[in-house]
Design an enzyme around this catalytic site. Sequence first.
Site, short mmCIF file in Angstrom:
data_model
loop_
_atom_site.label_atom_id
_atom_site.label_comp_id
_atom_site.label_asym_id
_atom_site.label_seq_id
_atom_site.Cartn_x
_atom_site.Cartn_y
_atom_site.Cartn_z
N ARG A 112 0.83 -1.22 0.00
CA ARG A 112 0.00 0.00 0.00
C ARG A 112 0.86 1.26 0.00
O ARG A 112 1.81 1.37 0.77
CB ARG A 112 -0.88 0.02 1.25
CG ARG A 112 -1.53 -1.30 1.56
CD ARG A 112 -2.25 -1.27 2.91
NE ARG A 112 -3.36 -0.33 2.94
CZ ARG A 112 -4.03 -0.02 4.04
NH1 ARG A 112 -3.67 -0.54 5.20
NH2 ARG A 112 -5.03 0.83 3.99
N GLY A 172 -6.59 7.61 -3.30
CA GLY A 172 -6.80 7.00 -4.60
C GLY A 172 -5.82 7.43 -5.68
O GLY A 172 -5.93 7.01 -6.82
N MET A 225 -2.39 7.10 -5.71
CA MET A 225 -1.29 6.18 -5.95
C MET A 225 -1.82 4.75 -5.83
O MET A 225 -2.99 4.54 -5.63
CB MET A 225 -0.17 6.47 -4.97
CG MET A 225 0.47 7.83 -5.25
SD MET A 225 1.77 8.22 -4.12
CE MET A 225 0.95 8.18 -2.58
N ARG A 282 -7.41 8.33 9.16
CA ARG A 282 -6.75 9.61 8.83
C ARG A 282 -7.75 10.73 9.09
O ARG A 282 -8.95 10.48 9.18
CB ARG A 282 -6.31 9.63 7.37
CG ARG A 282 -7.48 9.57 6.42
CD ARG A 282 -7.06 9.60 4.96
NE ARG A 282 -8.15 9.14 4.14
CZ ARG A 282 -8.03 8.39 3.05
NH1 ARG A 282 -6.86 8.01 2.65
NH2 ARG A 282 -9.09 8.03 2.37
N SER A 292 -0.79 52.61 1.43
CA SER A 292 -1.56 51.42 1.14
C SER A 292 -0.88 50.75 -0.05
O SER A 292 -0.70 51.39 -1.10
CB SER A 292 -3.00 51.80 0.82
OG SER A 292 -3.72 50.66 0.46
N CYS A 336 -4.02 46.88 -0.30
CA CYS A 336 -5.37 46.93 -0.88
C CYS A 336 -5.44 46.27 -2.24
O CYS A 336 -6.45 46.34 -2.92
CB CYS A 336 -5.87 48.36 -0.96
SG CYS A 336 -4.92 49.36 -2.11
N TYR A 355 -3.18 46.60 8.52
CA TYR A 355 -4.45 46.06 8.02
C TYR A 355 -4.29 45.50 6.62
O TYR A 355 -3.33 45.80 5.92
CB TYR A 355 -5.55 47.13 8.03
CG TYR A 355 -5.35 48.24 7.03
CD1 TYR A 355 -5.84 48.12 5.73
CD2 TYR A 355 -4.68 49.40 7.38
CE1 TYR A 355 -5.66 49.14 4.79
CE2 TYR A 355 -4.50 50.43 6.46
CZ TYR A 355 -4.99 50.28 5.16
OH TYR A 355 -4.79 51.27 4.25
P1 ADP Z 1 -5.86 4.12 -0.61
O1 ADP Z 1 -4.68 4.87 -0.10
O2 ADP Z 1 -6.16 4.38 -2.03
O3 ADP Z 1 -7.03 4.26 0.31
P2 ADP Z 1 -5.27 1.60 0.63
O4 ADP Z 1 -3.84 1.28 0.77
O5 ADP Z 1 -5.96 2.13 1.84
O6 ADP Z 1 -5.45 2.58 -0.60
O7 ADP Z 1 -6.00 0.29 0.14
C1 ADP Z 1 -7.30 0.29 -0.33
C2 ADP Z 1 -8.15 -0.73 0.35
O8 ADP Z 1 -7.58 -2.02 0.25
C3 ADP Z 1 -8.29 -0.53 1.85
O9 ADP Z 1 -9.30 0.37 2.12
C4 ADP Z 1 -8.65 -1.91 2.32
O10 ADP Z 1 -10.04 -2.12 2.20
C5 ADP Z 1 -7.92 -2.79 1.37
N1 ADP Z 1 -6.73 -3.31 2.03
C6 ADP Z 1 -5.49 -2.77 2.08
N2 ADP Z 1 -4.67 -3.54 2.83
C7 ADP Z 1 -5.39 -4.58 3.26
C8 ADP Z 1 -5.11 -5.71 4.09
N3 ADP Z 1 -3.91 -5.89 4.61
N4 ADP Z 1 -6.11 -6.56 4.31
C9 ADP Z 1 -7.33 -6.38 3.77
N5 ADP Z 1 -7.65 -5.35 3.02
C10 ADP Z 1 -6.71 -4.44 2.75
MG MG Z 2 -7.23 3.72 2.07
#
Ligand code: ADP
Ligand code: MG
Length: 896
Positions: free
Chosen positions: A98, A107, A109, A342, A785, A855, A875
Site C-alpha cells: 500500500r 486514490g 497512488m 486519517r 496602502s 489593498c 491592516y
Molecule cells: P488508498 O490509499 O487508495 O485508500 P489503501 O492502501 O488504503 O489505498 O488500500 C485500499 C483498500 O484495500 C483498503 O481500504 C482496504 O479495504 C484494502 N486493504 C489494504 N490492505 C489490506 C489488508 N492488509 N487486508 C485487507 N484489506 C486491505
Molecule cells: Mg485507504
Amino acid sequence: MSRTRYVYFFGDGKAEGTVDMREIIGGKGANLADMTSIGLPVPPGFTISTEACAYYSDNDGAYPKGLREEILEHLDRLEKVMGAKLGDTENPLLVSVRSGAASSMPGMMDTVLNLGMTPDSAQALAKKTNNERFAWDSYRRFMQMFGDVVMGVPHDDFEAALQAVKTERKRALDTDLTTEDLLEVIDRYRKIYHDVVGEDFPTDPIDQLFKSINAVFDSWNNERAIKYRQMNDIRGLVGTAVNIQAMVYGNMGDTSGTGVAFTRDPSDGENIFYGEYLMNAQGEDVVAGIRTPEPIETLKSVNEKAYNQLLEIRTLLEKHYKDMQDIEFTIQEGTLYMLQTRNGKRTVFSWLRSQVEMVEEGLIDKKTAVSRVPAGEFNKLFAPVLDNEQIHAKGIKEVARGLNASPGGASGQIYFSADKAEEMAALGQDVILTRIETSPEDIGGMAVAKGILTTRGGMTSHAAVVARGMGCPCVSGAGDLQIDYESGTLSVNGQSVKEGDFISLDGFTGQVFLEKIAVKESEIVQVLNGQMKEEDSLLFQNYNKFMGYVDEIRQMEVRTNADTPHDTKMAVALGAQGIGLCRTEHMFFGTERILSMRKMILANNKIEREKALAELLPMQRQDFIEIFEALNGLPATVRLLDPPLHEFLPNDHTSRHEMALQLGVTVEEIAQKTSQLHEFNPMLGFRGCRLAVVYPEILHMQVRAIIEAAIEVKAKGIEVHPEIMIPLVSHYKEFEYTKKHALDTIEKVFEEKKTTIEYKIGTMIEVPRAAITADEIAKSAEFFSFGTNDLTQMGCGFSRDDAAIFLGPYVEDTDKGFYDYDPFEVMDFDGVGKMVKMAVDLGRSTNPDIALGICGEHGGDPKTVAFCQEIGLDYVSCSPFRVPVARLAAAQAVIK
Ligand code: ADP
Ligand code: MG
Ligand code: MG
C-alpha cells in the site's frame, strides 16, 4: 557509522514507528503504527520509508544499499508473527502493498492486494480455510490488481473478461460466481496478461513483491499524483512510503465484509457515524460501485458485536486524534480489523460545524479550531450553489470548463452585451452576462448579472476581479466556447445557444452547462440580508461562533475594497472594519455622470473643465455621503481618480455618434480627442496622480466632495474618518505637490463651512520607485496602502492584461515553476514582497506612526495575509466577500 534505516515494523500491540513520523513513514504508516500501539486490531506489517522512495526516484529506480535485505528481514519477521509464509504450500501468507505519503492523496497512488498468490498457495489456502471459492476469488483479484497496477495491463480488459463470464453463466453479481466460474475467469486473465506483457503471470512471490514495491514508488510520480499535489498545493514531500501488511479477508463469505466510515458527516459536519460497507467483499469494492453498499447503521443487525466495537473505536479515535477521522475496516469471519485512519477530508461546511462542535464538546480549543479550517475554501460558504441533485437526476453534462474565477452557481438567460443584460434584468430575468472579455463599460451589466462568463482572460482579468468583488459567480477564460456577437450565439462542439436561452455556470469548478439548473442562495448571506432568521440557520450560527473565535485571535485589521453603499453595507456585515480602497472612477460610469465626465475630458481649457467638474461635484458628494453613512463611523480610504481618461470614451462608431449628439460636438472632435489620448502603454501612461498634477481641478473637485460629504454626515451625528489617497505616486515631490493642492481645498471648505473635521492624506505604494524611496514619501504621508496589483505589474514587468499567455507555463509546467503561484494571485514574496517589506521599514524609519495596509487583490489571499502579518502591516483590505477569509487568514497567521 550507523546506516540509514528504511523499514519500520508494526504488529502484536507494538510499533517501531510513531504518529509524529509522517514525513518518514507517511500518514498511513504512522497511523497504522499508532493504532497498533493503542491496542486496536491492526493486521501486522512493516513500512518502507519515503526516503527509500526518494532515493529510488533520484537514481533511476535503484535501491539504496541494504534496502532489499532490510525488506527481506522484515518479511521474515512478519512471517514469524503470522505463523505463515509468503508462497507457502501449506500455510501461505498474503500481504497488501500500500502506498501512503505524508499528506493523504486518496486514490492517487497504487495499492496491490492478496500478494503472494500462486496456483499452489491458492490451493493451500482453499484447503486451510475450507473455502475454495474464497481462495480463487482472491487469486483472481490479485491477478487483476497486479496486472493493472504493476504491469500496466488495461483494467478494462480484465473487467470485460469478468463481465463476459458473468453474462455467459448468467451471474448477476461478482458474489454469484462459483469456484468453477472463477477458474474460468482466471484462465482468461492469464491469456490477457500474456498477450499484453509477453510473459507468464509471475509465480515467484518475492518477484511479485519487489515489482509491486517499485510500482508504488513509481506511482509517486504518475501524472495523476503530480496533478493532485499541484491542485492541492502539497509541496516539499520527498516521496511515498510503502506499507506491506498481512491480508485480512472480507471476501470469505457472508460473515466477512469491508467498509469505510467517517466519525462525523463529511458533507455537513453533523456528529453522526457516517459510512458504508459491503459483506463478502474486499478493498475497493465499496467505492468502486460494483454493488451498492449498505449504510453503516444496518451493520448492527448483521454483526452487532463488530458494530458496537466500531462505535467504540469511533469515539476512541476522535479522542486520540482530536479531529474527525476517515476509517477503513474489514471484518473477517466476524472479527473486526482496522486498516486505516486519517483526518477526514470534508467540505468547508463540514469543517465549520465539526470544529465549532468540537470546541463546545471540549475536545479542542478555539485556537486549534481556527488553525484547521482551510482559509482558501472559506468563501465557498457565501456563494449560491447549483442544485447538484438536479444535475445528477437529469444527467446534465458540462459543455466546457474555464477558470473558476469567482465561486458560486448561477443559472439564467444568456446575453452578450451589458446593456441588453441590464434591460432584461430590469424585466425580472436572471441574466448571465457572456462576453469575450469585459471592460469597465460593462459594469452596469455585471452588477445585475447572476453570473458572468468570459471566453478570454485569467484569474485577475477584469471580469474575474470585478465578479469576485461583487460576490458574483464567474467562469473566465472558457476558451472552447465561441461567441458570435453579430448573430448573438454561443457555440461549442456543434452545440449552440442563442441570446435569451438558458445556461448555467459553476464558479466553484469552472463548469459551463447549456441548460437551466436550480440555484440556492447561501444561508449566511440570507441571514445577513435579513431574508432569513438567525435561529433558523444552523450554518449561520456556527459561522457566527467561529468568527468570534477568529476575532479573539486576530491582530491585523481587515478592511474592504468597496465603492457603493450596498457593497459597503455587505462588507461591514461580513466584518469589515472600514474601507481600505474606495475607487472613485466606478462612480463615473452612471448614465448622467459619464456625460459630464466626457464633457470634462473634451474640454479645451480649464474653464470648460471646471464647468464639467462642477456638474460632477454634487453627484460625487452624494456618493460619499451614502458611503460614510453606510460605514457608520468606520474609516474610509478614498482613492482619487486613477485610470487613463480614454477608458471613459466610447470606442465604437455608434456610441461616438450618440455622444456627439448629446454633447453638441462633432464625431470628428471625439475621434480626434480619442486619438490624442491614445497611448502605447496606458498602464504606464497618463493616469493616477499624473492626472491631478496636470489637471489639479479634478483633484480639487474630488477632495471637495469628500470633505463636504464628511462635514454633512458629521452634522447628522455620525462619526466620519475620511482618508484621502493619492494613487500612482513614484516621486515624493509628486506627493507633496498633490497633497498641497488637497490641503488648500480642504482649508477652503473648512472656511466656507466654518467647521473642521479630522482627515488623513496618504498614498498608494504601487510603483517600484515609490517603494524604494518610501522614507522620503513617508515624511509627509500619514499612511501607505500597498497597491500590489500594479506593484507586481511594474515590479515583475508583467502586464496584468496580457501576461496569461506565458505566466501559465511559468507557474504550472513542472520543468519551469519559476514562480510557485501566479504572482497576481499570491504575492511574489521574494521579489514584490521584498519591495513591500523595504517600503515598510523605510517608511517607519522616517515616520514611526505611519499606518500601513495592503489593498491589492492580494489582500484577500490567505498566504499573502500571512506575509502581511509577518512584516507588520496594520491592516489588509479586500473585496467584500473575501473579508471573512481575510479575517480567518489573519488569525491563522498569528497562530503560525
Ligand atoms: P488508498 O490509499 O487508495 O485508500 P489503501 O492502501 O488504503 O489505498 O488500500 C485500499 C483498500 O484495500 C483498503 O481500504 C482496504 O479495504 C484494502 N486493504 C489494504 N490492505 C489490506 C489488508 N492488509 N487486508 C485487507 N484489506 C486491505
Ligand atoms: Mg485507504
Ligand atoms: Mg493601481
